[in-house]
Enzyme design. Structure first.
Site, PDB file in Angstrom:
ATOM      1  N   LYS A   1       0.425  -1.611   0.122  1.00  0.00           N
ATOM      2  CA  LYS A   1      -0.211   0.370  -0.126  1.00  0.00           C
ATOM      3  C   LYS A   1       0.990   1.556   0.040  1.00  0.00           C
ATOM      4  CE  LYS A   1      -3.548  -3.160   0.264  1.00  0.00           C
ATOM      5  NZ  LYS A   1      -3.816  -3.522   0.824  1.00  0.00           N
TER       6      LYS A   1
HETATM    7  C1  LIG Z   1      -5.132  -4.222   1.658  1.00  0.00           C
HETATM    8  C2  LIG Z   1      -6.181  -4.179   1.418  1.00  0.00           C
HETATM    9  C3  LIG Z   1      -7.595  -4.614   2.501  1.00  0.00           C
HETATM   10  C4  LIG Z   1      -7.178  -5.145   4.051  1.00  0.00           C
HETATM   11  O1  LIG Z   1      -5.903  -5.088   4.328  1.00  0.00           O
HETATM   12  P1  LIG Z   1      -5.459  -5.493   4.945  1.00  0.00           P
HETATM   13  O2  LIG Z   1      -3.929  -4.773   5.482  1.00  0.00           O
HETATM   14  O3  LIG Z   1      -4.301  -6.590   4.260  1.00  0.00           O
HETATM   15  O4  LIG Z   1      -6.120  -6.091   6.249  1.00  0.00           O
HETATM   16  C5  LIG Z   1      -8.588  -4.756   2.235  1.00  0.00           C
HETATM   17  N1  LIG Z   1      -9.317  -3.317   0.889  1.00  0.00           N
HETATM   18  C6  LIG Z   1      -8.364  -3.636  -0.178  1.00  0.00           C
HETATM   19  C7  LIG Z   1      -8.754  -2.640  -1.198  1.00  0.00           C
HETATM   20  C8  LIG Z   1      -7.278  -3.629  -0.114  1.00  0.00           C
HETATM   21  O5  LIG Z   1      -6.841  -3.386  -0.744  1.00  0.00           O
END
Ligand SMILES: *Cc1c(COP(=O)(O)O)cnc(C)c1O
Length: 389
Positions: free
Chosen positions: A185
């Site tokens: 991210k």
């Molecule tokens: C990464 C992500 C999540 C979940 O996040 P985690 O930190 O991996 O639990 C949920 N929704 C979207 C769209 C994501 O990209």
């Protein structure tokens, strides 16, 4: 040929390592002063009034669903093209998911697909909609807000792809926005997540739920007999008015998050520059390969393209394998969640042609701030060769 290029990855520098090392030498490894400091910095970066840190984006979505009071008999609308966690957050609460279709060329929930999902929900007690800013592109929030308010739906934005866009955490509709700090991210803490909201009472409730549902503040204690020694609150005493989880983000990871947030602007600018280069280099590959349909503004989380694999006489699996042989990683975001066996058991078959059409063609190509210009060119050259240009 240089090293392997994954579709996304973190950018960790010496200053991040130093920040974590300093946190490791401090008194508190878990909840200490850095949690609040991270929340303050994150709120500022996301344009939010309040930020609540937790230990994953999944936990963030679950906290938001709990803060809305989602429970058995309730339902929320979730676009089918998203990560599993957006839908699963409802099921953690015992609530139902109503999957919405998406635009076939952008993968986004639209006003029309939202209206169609509301109509399909029938007698279900709809409480909320969870728009997903897929790839970093903002959904048409003004139109979605109008529809949501007409139907009395709360809004929780899954903004896991959108940190870096101005004010994306403001949640001016009065709901919440959820973020992840997973390594692919915008900023990384390893595992981690944040919920932002303009409403202090929602933030306070999520802070309670992220730590077992425990309260210590004397004004919140129900059992006076156990809580007090005469007029003095007992120093060890806590109460659990409702059940919560251990969703806390440790101080050590908050130190990394604080350090990473300082670079968010730089990361964002680099992603924008890489996207502009890809746009230029890939333009001649249309219509066999083209970027997903754009709408401004864009948070540049992933660079996704749509490929007509059949027209190229290949399959996505073969196309991905050919790139991998050249050291180029790609990924598919996402398998429409309504096809998951679990959701087939829990909601039955659904026909969502927009989601299927997007899924059939989408591919995320390498895209992260540490990519060099020659890496970007290498990916574009490999794609051009595979497309036959
Ligand atoms: C990464 C992500 C999540 C979940 O996040 P985690 O930190 O991996 O639990 C949920 N929704 C979207 C769209 C994501 O990209």
């Amino acid at each position: 040929m240089s090293g392997f290029l994954p579709y996304g990855r973190q950018a960790i520098d010496d200053d991040d390592v130093a920040a974590v090392a300093a946190a490791l030498r401090a008194d508190m490894l878990t909840t200490g002063p850095l949690v609040e400091a991270f929340e303050r910095d994150f709120a500022a970066a996301a344009g939010a009034a309040h930020a609540v840190a937790c230990n994953s984006g999944t936990a963030a979505l679950h906290l938001a669903a709990m803060a809305l009071g989602m429970g058995p008999g309730d339902a929320a609308i979730v676009p089918s093209v998203t990560f599993l966690a957006t839908a699963n957050a409802m099921r953690f609460c015992g609530a139902d998911v109503v999957f919405a279709d998406v635009d076939p060329d952008s993968g986004l929930l639209t006003p029309a697909t939202l209206e169609a999902a509301i109509a399909r929900a029938g007698a279900k007690r709809l409480k909320a909609v969870f728009p997903v800013h897929l790839n970093g592109q903002l959904c048409d929030m003004p139109a979605i807000e109008t529809i949501a308010s007409r139907h009395g739906l709360a809004i929780v934005e899954d903004a896991c792809h959108a940190l870096g866009l101005a004010d994306v955490g403001a949640a001016r509709h009065g709901g919440m926005a959820c973020f992840s700090t997973h390594p692919v991210k915008a900023v990384a803490t390893g595992e981690g997540g944040v919920v932002t909201t303009p409403r202090a009472e929602l933030a306070a409730r999520m802070r309670m739920l992220r730590s077992h549902g425990m309260v210590r503040h004397p004004a919140a204690l129900a059992n006076r007999e156990l809580a007090y020694d005469g007029d003095t609150p007992n120093p060890w005493y806590y109460e659990m008015p409702e059940i919560g989880w251990n969703y806390r983000l440790p101080d050590v990871l908050c130190a990394l998050g604080i350090s990473q947030l300082r670079k968010l602007g730089r990361f964002f600018a680099r992603r924008q520059a890489i996207a502009a280069t890809y746009d230029r280099l890939l333009a001649p590959l249309a219509p066999a390969l083209r970027p997903i349909a754009r709408r401004a503004p864009h948070g540049w989380h992933l660079y996704a393209v749509l490929i007509d694999f059949a027209a190229l006489g290949t399959t996505r699996a073969r196309f991905m394998a050919a790139l991998r042989e050249q050291g180029i990683g790609t990924q598919v975001h996402y398998i429409p969640v309504h096809h998951q066996p679990y959701y087939l058991d829990h909601g039955g078959r659904l026909d969502l042609p927009g989601a299927d059409a997007y899924y059939a063609r989408c591919l995320s190509i390498p895209f992260y701030p540490a990519m060099r210009d020659e890496d970007v060119a290498r990916v574009a050259d490999a794609l051009a060769a595979l497309v036959g240009r």
